[in-house]
Design a protein around this motif. Structure first.
Motif, PDB file in Angstrom:
ATOM      1  N   PHE A 166       0.658  -1.356  -0.215  1.00  0.00           N
ATOM      2  CA  PHE A 166       0.192   0.171  -0.325  1.00  0.00           C
ATOM      3  C   PHE A 166       0.743   1.547  -0.182  1.00  0.00           C
ATOM      4  O   PHE A 166       1.259   1.677   1.343  1.00  0.00           O
ATOM      5  CB  PHE A 166      -0.879   0.079   0.871  1.00  0.00           C
ATOM      6  CG  PHE A 166      -1.471  -1.034   1.317  1.00  0.00           C
ATOM      7  CD1 PHE A 166      -3.366  -0.773   0.384  1.00  0.00           C
ATOM      8  CD2 PHE A 166      -1.384  -2.287   1.290  1.00  0.00           C
ATOM      9  CE1 PHE A 166      -3.660  -2.478   0.720  1.00  0.00           C
ATOM     10  CE2 PHE A 166      -2.142  -3.703   1.852  1.00  0.00           C
ATOM     11  CZ  PHE A 166      -3.547  -3.745   1.693  1.00  0.00           C
ATOM     12  N   PRO A 167       1.601   1.149  -1.082  1.00  0.00           N
ATOM     13  CA  PRO A 167       2.701   2.774  -1.040  1.00  0.00           C
ATOM     14  C   PRO A 167       2.220   3.837  -0.952  1.00  0.00           C
ATOM     15  O   PRO A 167       2.689   4.843  -0.688  1.00  0.00           O
ATOM     16  CB  PRO A 167       3.244   2.702  -2.268  1.00  0.00           C
ATOM     17  CG  PRO A 167       2.023   1.687  -2.831  1.00  0.00           C
ATOM     18  CD  PRO A 167       1.383   1.078  -2.494  1.00  0.00           C
ATOM     19  N   ASN A 168       0.754   4.537  -1.413  1.00  0.00           N
ATOM     20  CA  ASN A 168       0.257   5.496  -1.035  1.00  0.00           C
ATOM     21  C   ASN A 168      -0.201   5.763   0.187  1.00  0.00           C
ATOM     22  O   ASN A 168      -1.352   7.268   0.365  1.00  0.00           O
ATOM     23  CB  ASN A 168      -0.855   5.814  -2.100  1.00  0.00           C
ATOM     24  CG  ASN A 168      -0.208   5.577  -3.341  1.00  0.00           C
ATOM     25  OD1 ASN A 168       0.314   5.816  -3.635  1.00  0.00           O
ATOM     26  ND2 ASN A 168      -0.952   4.983  -4.312  1.00  0.00           N
ATOM     27  N   ASN A 169      -0.462   4.992   1.068  1.00  0.00           N
ATOM     28  CA  ASN A 169      -1.010   5.498   2.402  1.00  0.00           C
ATOM     29  C   ASN A 169      -0.702   6.003   3.746  1.00  0.00           C
ATOM     30  O   ASN A 169       0.512   5.507   3.526  1.00  0.00           O
ATOM     31  CB  ASN A 169      -1.077   3.209   3.033  1.00  0.00           C
ATOM     32  CG  ASN A 169      -2.126   3.941   4.417  1.00  0.00           C
ATOM     33  OD1 ASN A 169      -1.850   4.566   5.506  1.00  0.00           O
ATOM     34  ND2 ASN A 169      -3.273   3.127   4.552  1.00  0.00           N
ATOM     35  N   ARG A 170      -0.876   7.319   3.740  1.00  0.00           N
ATOM     36  CA  ARG A 170       0.302   8.054   4.326  1.00  0.00           C
ATOM     37  C   ARG A 170       0.399   7.009   5.776  1.00  0.00           C
ATOM     38  O   ARG A 170       1.693   7.420   5.986  1.00  0.00           O
ATOM     39  CB  ARG A 170      -0.429   9.115   4.390  1.00  0.00           C
ATOM     40  CG  ARG A 170       0.110  10.335   5.050  1.00  0.00           C
ATOM     41  CD  ARG A 170       0.197  12.101   4.791  1.00  0.00           C
ATOM     42  NE  ARG A 170       1.112  13.063   5.436  1.00  0.00           N
ATOM     43  CZ  ARG A 170       1.467  12.779   6.746  1.00  0.00           C
ATOM     44  NH1 ARG A 170       0.837  13.019   7.428  1.00  0.00           N
ATOM     45  NH2 ARG A 170       2.339  14.255   6.742  1.00  0.00           N
ATOM     46  N   GLU A 171      -0.718   7.188   6.183  1.00  0.00           N
ATOM     47  CA  GLU A 171       0.306   6.639   8.110  1.00  0.00           C
ATOM     48  C   GLU A 171       0.724   5.235   8.242  1.00  0.00           C
ATOM     49  O   GLU A 171       1.480   5.522   8.807  1.00  0.00           O
ATOM     50  CB  GLU A 171      -1.769   6.706   8.148  1.00  0.00           C
ATOM     51  CG  GLU A 171      -2.279   7.165   8.919  1.00  0.00           C
ATOM     52  CD  GLU A 171      -2.218   8.545   9.288  1.00  0.00           C
ATOM     53  OE1 GLU A 171      -1.003   8.589  10.437  1.00  0.00           O
ATOM     54  OE2 GLU A 171      -2.280  10.136   9.136  1.00  0.00           O
ATOM     55  N   LEU A 172       1.269   4.616   7.141  1.00  0.00           N
ATOM     56  CA  LEU A 172       1.452   3.755   7.203  1.00  0.00           C
ATOM     57  C   LEU A 172       3.145   3.739   7.004  1.00  0.00           C
ATOM     58  O   LEU A 172       4.033   3.204   7.761  1.00  0.00           O
ATOM     59  CB  LEU A 172       0.907   2.462   6.000  1.00  0.00           C
ATOM     60  CG  LEU A 172       2.266   1.212   6.183  1.00  0.00           C
ATOM     61  CD1 LEU A 172       1.772   0.380   7.442  1.00  0.00           C
ATOM     62  CD2 LEU A 172       0.722   0.722   4.699  1.00  0.00           C
ATOM     63  N   ALA A 173       3.254   4.769   5.956  1.00  0.00           N
ATOM     64  CA  ALA A 173       4.276   4.950   5.568  1.00  0.00           C
ATOM     65  C   ALA A 173       5.264   6.334   6.740  1.00  0.00           C
ATOM     66  O   ALA A 173       6.324   5.914   7.141  1.00  0.00           O
ATOM     67  CB  ALA A 173       4.460   6.732   4.334  1.00  0.00           C
ATOM     68  N   LEU A 174       3.944   7.020   7.204  1.00  0.00           N
ATOM     69  CA  LEU A 174       4.845   7.435   8.935  1.00  0.00           C
ATOM     70  C   LEU A 174       5.053   6.552   9.791  1.00  0.00           C
ATOM     71  O   LEU A 174       6.050   6.831  10.356  1.00  0.00           O
ATOM     72  CB  LEU A 174       3.591   8.562   9.007  1.00  0.00           C
ATOM     73  CG  LEU A 174       3.246   9.977   8.905  1.00  0.00           C
ATOM     74  CD1 LEU A 174       2.755  10.978   8.712  1.00  0.00           C
ATOM     75  CD2 LEU A 174       4.453  10.190   8.313  1.00  0.00           C
ATOM     76  N   THR A 175       4.280   5.622  10.191  1.00  0.00           N
ATOM     77  CA  THR A 175       4.639   4.511  11.211  1.00  0.00           C
ATOM     78  C   THR A 175       5.658   3.981  10.813  1.00  0.00           C
ATOM     79  O   THR A 175       6.896   3.613  11.313  1.00  0.00           O
ATOM     80  CB  THR A 175       3.294   3.728  11.114  1.00  0.00           C
ATOM     81  OG1 THR A 175       2.271   3.939  11.276  1.00  0.00           O
ATOM     82  CG2 THR A 175       3.819   2.349  12.675  1.00  0.00           C
ATOM     83  N   LEU A 176       6.218   3.725   9.576  1.00  0.00           N
ATOM     84  CA  LEU A 176       7.185   2.928   8.724  1.00  0.00           C
ATOM     85  C   LEU A 176       9.054   3.917   9.050  1.00  0.00           C
ATOM     86  O   LEU A 176       9.402   3.370   9.535  1.00  0.00           O
ATOM     87  CB  LEU A 176       7.395   2.642   8.194  1.00  0.00           C
ATOM     88  CG  LEU A 176       8.411   2.047   7.133  1.00  0.00           C
ATOM     89  CD1 LEU A 176       8.969   1.032   7.716  1.00  0.00           C
ATOM     90  CD2 LEU A 176       8.824   0.936   5.477  1.00  0.00           C
ATOM     91  N   ILE A 177       8.591   5.017   9.332  1.00  0.00           N
ATOM     92  CA  ILE A 177       9.511   6.350   9.052  1.00  0.00           C
ATOM     93  C   ILE A 177      10.021   5.942  10.340  1.00  0.00           C
ATOM     94  O   ILE A 177      10.915   6.107  11.038  1.00  0.00           O
ATOM     95  CB  ILE A 177       8.562   7.545   9.083  1.00  0.00           C
ATOM     96  CG1 ILE A 177       8.828   7.532   6.860  1.00  0.00           C
ATOM     97  CG2 ILE A 177      10.575   8.557   9.750  1.00  0.00           C
ATOM     98  CD1 ILE A 177       8.645   9.004   6.808  1.00  0.00           C
ATOM     99  N   ASP A 178       8.978   5.651  11.125  1.00  0.00           N
ATOM    100  CA  ASP A 178       9.784   6.148  13.031  1.00  0.00           C
ATOM    101  C   ASP A 178       9.763   5.316  13.467  1.00  0.00           C
ATOM    102  O   ASP A 178      10.922   5.247  14.221  1.00  0.00           O
ATOM    103  CB  ASP A 178       7.881   6.174  13.636  1.00  0.00           C
ATOM    104  CG  ASP A 178       7.805   7.037  15.302  1.00  0.00           C
ATOM    105  OD1 ASP A 178       8.564   7.437  15.686  1.00  0.00           O
ATOM    106  OD2 ASP A 178       7.688   5.934  15.985  1.00  0.00           O
ATOM    107  N   GLN A 179       9.254   3.961  12.861  1.00  0.00           N
ATOM    108  CA  GLN A 179       9.654   2.618  13.614  1.00  0.00           C
ATOM    109  C   GLN A 179      11.292   2.695  13.371  1.00  0.00           C
ATOM    110  O   GLN A 179      12.114   1.955  13.841  1.00  0.00           O
ATOM    111  CB  GLN A 179       9.198   1.366  13.083  1.00  0.00           C
ATOM    112  CG  GLN A 179       9.856  -0.279  13.531  1.00  0.00           C
ATOM    113  CD  GLN A 179       8.828  -0.573  14.426  1.00  0.00           C
ATOM    114  OE1 GLN A 179       9.441  -0.813  15.395  1.00  0.00           O
ATOM    115  NE2 GLN A 179       7.258  -0.787  14.266  1.00  0.00           N
ATOM    116  N   ILE A 180      12.134   2.800  11.899  1.00  0.00           N
ATOM    117  CA  ILE A 180      13.123   3.115  10.700  1.00  0.00           C
ATOM    118  C   ILE A 180      13.656   3.058  12.112  1.00  0.00           C
ATOM    119  O   ILE A 180      15.167   3.273  12.382  1.00  0.00           O
ATOM    120  CB  ILE A 180      12.866   2.776   9.278  1.00  0.00           C
ATOM    121  CG1 ILE A 180      12.027   2.419   8.787  1.00  0.00           C
ATOM    122  CG2 ILE A 180      14.160   3.040   9.214  1.00  0.00           C
ATOM    123  CD1 ILE A 180      12.536   2.312   7.489  1.00  0.00           C
TER     124      ILE A 180
END
Length: 575
Positions: A166-180
C-alpha cells in the motif's frame, strides 16, 4: 453522528439520540413493537449493556422490519465489536453489505469493518476496507484509526511489506519511518526512511486523539504537542534543495549535488554518533527557495519535535525556519552560508562556516604577525563574495592602523597592479573565486622581484591541476575554511567508508556535513537536548573532526578560520 475514539480501542463510538430517533420516524414499514425494541437497543448501547442490546437487535435483522434492518445489523456488529467478538462483528457487517448494497451509510460499515480486521491483526484486509470509504468527512477519522493500529505493530519487516503493498497510505508510511528511525541502523532501511520522509513528511509524535472526556476532537484538531526532552534520541530536520524530481541518474554534474553530498556526510556522522551511544534521527525535506513550502512545514504540529534544524539554504525560507526555531527553542544551523545577516539577533541560529566578517578579522590578526610594515595591497575578483571579503578586510586593517597602498578589482590582466620591487607593501591579500588568479599573481610578483608575504583565499588556486611548485613560495599563506588534513587517520577512514557506500570520492560538502552533525549531535547529547544559549556549545578543535573544528565562544559564527601553508610535501594548518 458525533464520533470519538475510546481510550481502549481507538475506535469511534456514537451519540445516538437525535440521529436514531429520526431514523425510526423515517422507517414507514416497521411495527410499533419493532420500534420499541429498536429504541430500547439504542438505550442499552448508550448504557454499554451490549449483550442485552444484541438480544433486542437480533430479531430486527431479518429484513422484515423495513428501514430499521440495516441499522439493526450495524449496531449489532458494533455491540459485538465492543464485546471483543471481532469475528462475529465482521460476519454481521458483511451480511449487511450483501443484503443492503445501496445503503446510504455503507462508509460507516467499511470503517467498522476495517477496525474489526485491525483488532484481529488482519491489517491488509483492514486497509482495503477503509480504502472503500468515499466520504471526505470520514478521512480524518480513518487517518486516526490507522495511526492507532499501525502504531501497535512492532515487526519492522511486516511494516515494510505492508508499505510495499500500500505505497500511497500516508499513515503506514509515517509509522514505518518512525519504526526505522527508532530501531534500525541498516543503510537500506535508512534510505527507505529518507525516501518516505521526502514524500510524506515527518511522523507526528503527538497526534490529537479524542477520548470519552474530549469526544469532539478530530484528526484535523490542531493540538500543539509538547517537546519530549527525555526521549533518548534526537530528531534532526535537514532542509535542503534536494530537487528529487529533477534528479537524472545519467547526469554527472547535478545542480543539487552539493545538497546530496552534505546529507550523505551527515549519514556517516549518524553512524559514528550511534557508536558513541548517541541516537540521531535524520528527517530530510526537499526545501528549495519556496517560502510557502517552508511555512506549511513549520505548521505541521509534529515538526516541533525536532531538536536541530539544518538549513534551509535560501534566505527567505531560512527566515521562516529561524522564527520557528527561536519560538520553540530549537537549534538552527546553516551549513555553508558565510552571511552574518542570517544569525543577527537570533540566539539559537548558528553558522557552521566562518562568516566573511570572521574571515576578515582572523586574517587581519594573522597578517600582523607576518611583517612590521603596516601597509597592505588588496586585490579581489569578479564575484560579490570576493569584493565583500576584500572590503571587510580593508575596513579591519584600517581599524588597526594599516595604510592601504593598493585596493583594486583584478581580472585576467594583472598588469594594472601598481607594485614594484621598490614600491611594495608589508603584505598582499588576494581574494578570488577564479582558480587561475593565484598562480598568475605569484608569477607577476616573481617577475617584478616583489618578495612580500602573500595571503590568498584557497579558491584562487586549483589544487588538482596546479603543480605543487606553485605553492613553494616561502611566504604564501592560504585562507582555507574547507581545509581537510589528508594525513589524519580519521580522514582516511571517512573516505574509505564514503567511497564504499556512495561509490564516489567525497567532496568538500560531504566533509562539512559529517563534521556539522557530529559536533551538534554531541552537543545535543551533552545537554540532553536542552540548549538555550551558545555558551553550551563547547569549542571542538579536534575530537575526530575532518575539518578544523568549531568555536562559538564569542559569536554564533564559527570563529575557526584555518590558514594553511605548504611545507614542501603537504599543506599544514598553521592557525
Amino acid at each position: 453522528m458525533n464520533r470519538f475514539l475510546t481510550s481502549h480501542t481507538g475506535l469511534r463510538s456514537f451519540s445516538f439520540s437525535v440521529f436514531l430517533w429520526a431514523t425510526v420516524q423515517a422507517a414507514m414499514a416497521q411495527t410499533d413493537n419493532a420500534e420499541r425494541r429498536y429504541q430500547n437497543a439504542v438505550r442499552l448501547i448508550q448504557q454499554k449493556d451490549y449483550t442485552k442490546a444484541k438480544a433486542e437487535l437480533r430479531p430486527l435483522t431479518d429484513g422484515q422490519t423495513g428501514g430499521i434492518a440495516p441499522y439493526a445489523h450495524y449496531y449489532h456488529a458494533l455491540a459485538d465489536f465492543n464485546l471483543k467478538r471481532f469475528s462475529e462483528s465482521r460476519m454481521m457487517l458483511r451480511q449487511l453489505i450483501d443484503r443492503f448494497p445501496n445503503w446510504k451509510k455503507l462508509d460507516d460499515v467499511y470503517y467498522l469493518l476495517g477496525a474489526a480486521y485491525f483488532e484481529s491483526g488482519q491489517y491488509e484486509e483492514g486497509i482495503e476496507n477503509l480504502g472503500r470509504i468515499g466520504d471526505p468527512a470520514l478521512k480524518a477519522d480513518v487517518s486516526k484509526l490507522e495511526a492507532y493500529y499501525f502504531g501497535q505493530i512492532n515487526d519492522l519487516n511486516r511494516l515494510k511489506l505492508m508499505q510495499k503493498e500500500f505505497p500511497n497510505n500516508r499513515e503506514l508510511a509515517l509509522t514505518l519511518i518512525d519504526q526505522i528511525q527508532r530501531t534500525s541502523t541498516s543503510p537500506a532501511d535508512l534510505e527507505l526512511s529518507d525516501r518516505l520522509t521526502n514524500r510524506f513528511g515527518i511522523p507526528a509524535i503527538a497526534r490529537p486523539v479524542a477520548t470519552e472526556s474530549n469526544p469532539n476532537a478530530t484528526a484535523s484538531t490542531v493540538v500543539k504537542p509538547e517537546r519530549n526532552r527525555n526521549k533518548g534520541y534526537y530528531n534532526v530536520a535537514v532542509l535542503f534543495p534536494f530537487r528529487i524530481n529533477e534528479i537524472n541518474p545519467e547526469e554527472r554534474a547535478r545542480s543539487n549535488q552539493y545538497a546530496l553530498d552534505l546529507y550523505n556526510g551527515m549519514k556517516l556522522a549518524k553512524t559514528k554518533l550511534q557508536s558513541e551511544g548517541i541516537t540521531v534521527n535524520l528527517f530530510a525535506y526537499d526545501v528549495d527557495n519556496d517560502v510557502s513550502k517552508m511555512t506549511a512545514l513549520v505548521a505541521n504540529p509534529g515538526f516541533v519535535q525536532n531538536d536541530l534544524i539544518i538549513g534551509p539554504l535560501y534566505a527567505e525560507p531560512n527566515r521562516v525556519a529561524t522564527e520557528f526555531a527561536n519560538a520553540n527553542s530549537i537549534l538552527l544551523v546553516n551549513p555553508i552560508s558565510t552571511s552574518s545577516e542570517l544569525i543577527a539577533n537570533q540566539p539559537l541560529a548558528f553558522l557552521a562556516t566562518p562568516s566573511l566578517n570572521q574571515q576578515a578579522l582572523k586574517t587581519a590578526a594573522f597578517a600582523r604577525t607576518l611583517s612590521m610594515v603596516k601597509k597592505a595591497a588588496i586585490y579581489f575578483g569578479n564575484t560579490r563574495k570576493d569584493s565583500t571579503l576584500a572590503v571587510l578586510y580593508q575596513n579591519e586593517l584600517k581599524r588597526i592602523g594599516y595604510a592601504i597602498q593598493d585596493f583594486r578589482k583584478v581580472g585576467a590582466d594583472l598588469e594594472s597592479i601598481r607594485l614594484s620591487e621598490t614600491n611594495k607593501p608589508g603584505h598582499i591579500f588576494l581574494v578570488s573565486s577564479d582558480e587561475n588568479m593565484g598562480p598568475k599573481l605569484l608569477r607577476l610578483l616573481n617577475q617584478r622581484k616583489i618578495e612580500v608575504p602573500v595571503i590568498a583565499t584557497a579558491s584562487a588556486f586549483d589544487f588538482v591541476k596546479d603543480p605543487l611548485s606553485v605553492f613553494t613560495k616561502s611566504d604564501l599563506y592560504l585562507v582555507y575554511p574547507e581545509f581537510v588534513d589528508q594525513q589524519r587517520p580519521e580522514t582516511d577512514e571517512f573516505e574509505e567508508q564514503y567511497l564504499d557506500q556512495r561509490n564516489l570520492i567525497p567532496s568538500t560538502y560531504a566533509y562539512q556535513g559529517y563534521d556539522l552533525l557530529l559536533f551538534f549531535g554531541r552537543t545535543l547529547a551533552r545537554n540532553r537536548g536542552q540548549i538555550t544559549s551558545r555558551s553550551q556549545l563547547k569549542t571542538a578543535p579536534e575530537e575526530g573532526y575532518l575539518l578544523s573544528g568549531y568555536d562559538y565562544t564569542a559569536s554564533n559564527e564559527n570563529q575557526v578560520v584555518p590558514i594553511v601553508k605548504f611545507d614542501g610535501t603537504r599543506f599544514t594548518l598553521i592557525k
